[in-house]
Design a protein around this motif. Structure first.
Motif, short mmCIF file in Angstrom:
data_model
loop_
_atom_site.label_atom_id
_atom_site.label_comp_id
_atom_site.label_asym_id
_atom_site.label_seq_id
_atom_site.Cartn_x
_atom_site.Cartn_y
_atom_site.Cartn_z
N ALA A 103 0.84 -1.22 -0.07
CA ALA A 103 -0.22 0.10 0.05
C ALA A 103 0.79 1.12 0.10
O ALA A 103 0.23 2.36 -0.24
CB ALA A 103 -0.95 -0.17 1.20
N VAL A 104 2.13 1.14 0.19
CA VAL A 104 3.00 2.32 0.47
C VAL A 104 4.03 2.67 -0.68
O VAL A 104 4.17 1.76 -1.38
CB VAL A 104 3.72 2.26 1.92
CG1 VAL A 104 4.80 1.31 1.67
CG2 VAL A 104 4.19 3.69 2.33
N ALA A 105 4.16 3.86 -1.04
CA ALA A 105 5.24 4.47 -2.18
C ALA A 105 6.73 4.67 -1.08
O ALA A 105 6.57 4.86 0.04
CB ALA A 105 4.82 5.61 -2.81
N GLY A 106 7.80 4.71 -2.00
CA GLY A 106 8.92 4.88 -1.38
C GLY A 106 9.95 3.99 -0.73
O GLY A 106 10.83 4.05 -0.54
N ASN A 127 4.30 10.92 1.04
CA ASN A 127 2.80 11.08 1.49
C ASN A 127 1.83 10.39 0.24
O ASN A 127 2.22 10.80 -0.98
CB ASN A 127 2.43 12.41 1.66
CG ASN A 127 1.20 12.79 2.17
OD1 ASN A 127 -0.09 11.84 2.03
ND2 ASN A 127 0.99 13.72 3.01
N ILE A 128 0.99 9.62 0.87
CA ILE A 128 0.30 8.75 -0.26
C ILE A 128 -1.20 8.65 0.34
O ILE A 128 -1.08 8.13 1.63
CB ILE A 128 0.90 7.42 -0.93
CG1 ILE A 128 -0.05 6.65 -1.74
CG2 ILE A 128 1.05 6.63 0.45
CD1 ILE A 128 0.52 5.55 -2.61
N LEU A 172 -9.99 -0.50 -1.26
CA LEU A 172 -10.77 -1.72 -2.16
C LEU A 172 -12.09 -1.85 -1.49
O LEU A 172 -12.52 -1.54 -0.62
CB LEU A 172 -9.98 -2.93 -2.22
CG LEU A 172 -8.70 -3.39 -2.90
CD1 LEU A 172 -7.91 -4.39 -2.40
CD2 LEU A 172 -8.87 -3.28 -4.38
N PRO A 173 -12.83 -1.84 -2.63
CA PRO A 173 -14.36 -1.97 -2.44
C PRO A 173 -14.77 -3.04 -1.32
O PRO A 173 -15.35 -2.97 -0.27
CB PRO A 173 -15.28 -2.19 -3.65
CG PRO A 173 -14.09 -1.95 -4.78
CD PRO A 173 -12.72 -1.89 -4.13
N GLY A 174 -14.10 -4.10 -1.40
CA GLY A 174 -14.23 -5.30 -0.45
C GLY A 174 -13.71 -4.96 0.93
O GLY A 174 -14.15 -5.97 1.75
N ASN A 175 -12.87 -3.93 1.10
CA ASN A 175 -12.29 -4.17 2.47
C ASN A 175 -11.60 -2.60 2.60
O ASN A 175 -10.48 -2.30 2.10
CB ASN A 175 -10.85 -5.12 2.66
CG ASN A 175 -10.56 -5.14 3.87
OD1 ASN A 175 -10.78 -4.29 4.85
ND2 ASN A 175 -9.86 -6.05 4.24
N PRO A 176 -12.20 -1.88 3.49
CA PRO A 176 -12.01 -0.50 3.75
C PRO A 176 -10.33 -0.28 4.12
O PRO A 176 -9.83 0.67 4.26
CB PRO A 176 -12.79 0.14 4.58
CG PRO A 176 -13.43 -1.07 5.29
CD PRO A 176 -13.54 -2.14 4.40
N ARG A 177 -9.84 -1.42 4.90
CA ARG A 177 -8.71 -1.26 5.42
C ARG A 177 -7.44 -1.65 4.47
O ARG A 177 -6.32 -1.19 4.65
CB ARG A 177 -8.48 -2.56 6.24
CG ARG A 177 -9.29 -2.46 7.70
CD ARG A 177 -8.93 -3.93 8.51
NE ARG A 177 -9.67 -4.18 9.60
CZ ARG A 177 -10.82 -4.58 9.85
NH1 ARG A 177 -11.16 -5.24 8.84
NH2 ARG A 177 -11.61 -4.71 11.01
N SER A 178 -7.80 -2.22 3.34
CA SER A 178 -6.76 -2.53 2.21
C SER A 178 -6.94 -1.56 1.13
O SER A 178 -8.05 -1.30 0.44
CB SER A 178 -7.07 -3.91 1.85
OG SER A 178 -6.73 -4.92 2.81
N SER A 179 -5.56 -0.78 0.88
CA SER A 179 -5.61 0.03 -0.34
C SER A 179 -5.66 -0.45 -1.50
O SER A 179 -4.88 -1.68 -1.61
CB SER A 179 -4.34 1.08 -0.23
OG SER A 179 -4.36 2.04 1.01
N SER A 180 -6.07 0.04 -2.52
CA SER A 180 -5.98 -0.84 -3.93
C SER A 180 -4.79 -0.89 -4.25
O SER A 180 -4.38 -1.94 -4.99
CB SER A 180 -7.19 0.11 -4.61
OG SER A 180 -6.66 1.58 -4.78
N LEU A 181 -3.77 0.25 -4.10
CA LEU A 181 -2.45 0.03 -4.51
C LEU A 181 -1.92 -1.24 -4.13
O LEU A 181 -0.91 -1.86 -4.80
CB LEU A 181 -1.84 1.05 -4.15
CG LEU A 181 -0.24 1.34 -4.54
CD1 LEU A 181 -0.31 1.62 -6.23
CD2 LEU A 181 0.42 2.28 -3.93
N THR A 182 -2.27 -1.84 -2.90
CA THR A 182 -1.74 -3.16 -2.45
C THR A 182 -1.79 -4.19 -3.64
O THR A 182 -0.81 -4.91 -4.07
CB THR A 182 -2.52 -3.80 -1.10
OG1 THR A 182 -2.46 -2.56 -0.24
CG2 THR A 182 -1.51 -4.75 -0.35
#
Ligand SMILES: NC(=O)C1=CN([C@@H]2O[C@H](COP(=O)(O)OP(=O)(O)OC[C@H]3O[C@@H](n4cnc5c(N)ncnc54)[C@H](OP(=O)(O)O)[C@@H]3O)[C@@H](O)[C@H]2O)C=CC1
Ligand SMILES: O=C([O-])CC(=O)C(=O)O
Length: 228
Positions: free
Chosen positions: A93-96, A195-196, A201-211
């Motif tokens: 989920a993170v950049a850098g 900073n990102i 993701l629609p199925g899980n608010p905890r998980s960013s789509s970038l993952t």
């Protein structure tokens, strides 16, 4: 290339649609099939259940639940099992992470990470009228306490200065609809701040789509003659 996908939740179903060739899906209770790559997108317990077996059978292992590696015994057993195959840790989920891992080779002085999420992504009992700091400490404690919300903290720790020295804050912020990660590092290379704001993701608010995108890239890189 044969791909085995452990878990078809928010990230797994996104991957299942896009992976080529189509993966063999491993659901709860299924035996692990022989595969060139095993992709874990199912949680800490699933990694503990299948990870060592995947590596011992010679499958490369792509891990989403990187927070599980704060458990030193599990992390050591995975490394010991990786004699014929690789453990692949995507940035998620993170950049850098590329910059941080490169900076480590020249020497890092400090790494700070903060995660801001809508309260409901962290817990159902947090106040909805003001921001609250739900965790402040090192990356190991963050990952051990927040099994579903500190994979990024663990990834940063492994890429940078380790679980004990990485400073982490997790904040519930009711003004947010996205997951906001800020990474600050300083060392021989200089300093950087990343900073990102990740759309969940629609199925899980905890998980960013970038993952999910990061995992797909990691798997594609393994197949490709050009690795970027
Ligand atoms: N590295 C990173 O940056 C990030 C990592 N993550 C991590 O990635 C993982 C997947 O996230 P996400 O897809 O959002 O989670 P979900 O909860 O949406 O999906 C997990 C899926 O795995 C299944 N599952 C659980 N245990 C097993 C098992 N033993 N065998 C097979 N399937 C199993 C679940 O099934 P059931 O419905 O039956 O429980 C569910 O379908 C999580 O651990 C999450 O914390 C998430 C975001 C960022
Ligand atoms: O760190 C985690 O576990 C997940 C996360 O914050 C995100 O997907 O934005």
């Amino acid at each position: 290339m044969k791909i085995a996908l452990i878990g078809v939740g928010a990230i797994g179903s996104w991957l299942q649609e896009r992976l080529d060739p189509k993966p063999v899906v491993v659901r709860r209770g299924d035996a692990l099939p022989m595969a060139d790559v095993v992709v874990e997108v199912a949680g800490h317990a699933a990694l503990a259940q299948y990870g060592v077996a995947a590596l011992r059978q010679g499958s490369d292992l792509v891990i989403a639940s990187i927070g599980a590696l704060a458990d030193e015994a599990l992390w050591v057993s995975l490394q010991q099992a990786a004699t014929r195959a690789k453990i692949l840790l995507p940035a998620g989920a993170v950049a850098g992470i590329d910059a941080l891992a490169a900076a480590r080779l020249g020497g890092l002085d400090s790494v700070r990470y903060s995660s801001r999420k809508p309260p409901a992504s962290l817990s159902n009992t947090l106040p909805l009228d003001r921001e609250s700091v739900v965790f402040e400490g090192n990356a190991r404690d963050a990952a051990l306490q927040f099994l579903k919300n500190a994979n990024v903290a663990a990834t940063i720790a492994l890429a940078g200065i380790g679980f004990e020295k990485t400073e982490v804050r997790i904040i519930a912020d009711p003004t947010l609809t996205q997951n906001v990660h800020v990474l600050e590092a300083s060392g021989a290379f200089g300093t950087f701040t990343m900073n990102i704001a990740g759309r969940p993701l629609p199925g899980n608010p905890r998980s960013s789509s970038l993952t999910a995108m990061s995992l797909l890239r990691c798997i594609q890189n393994r197949q490709s003659s050009i690795v970027l």
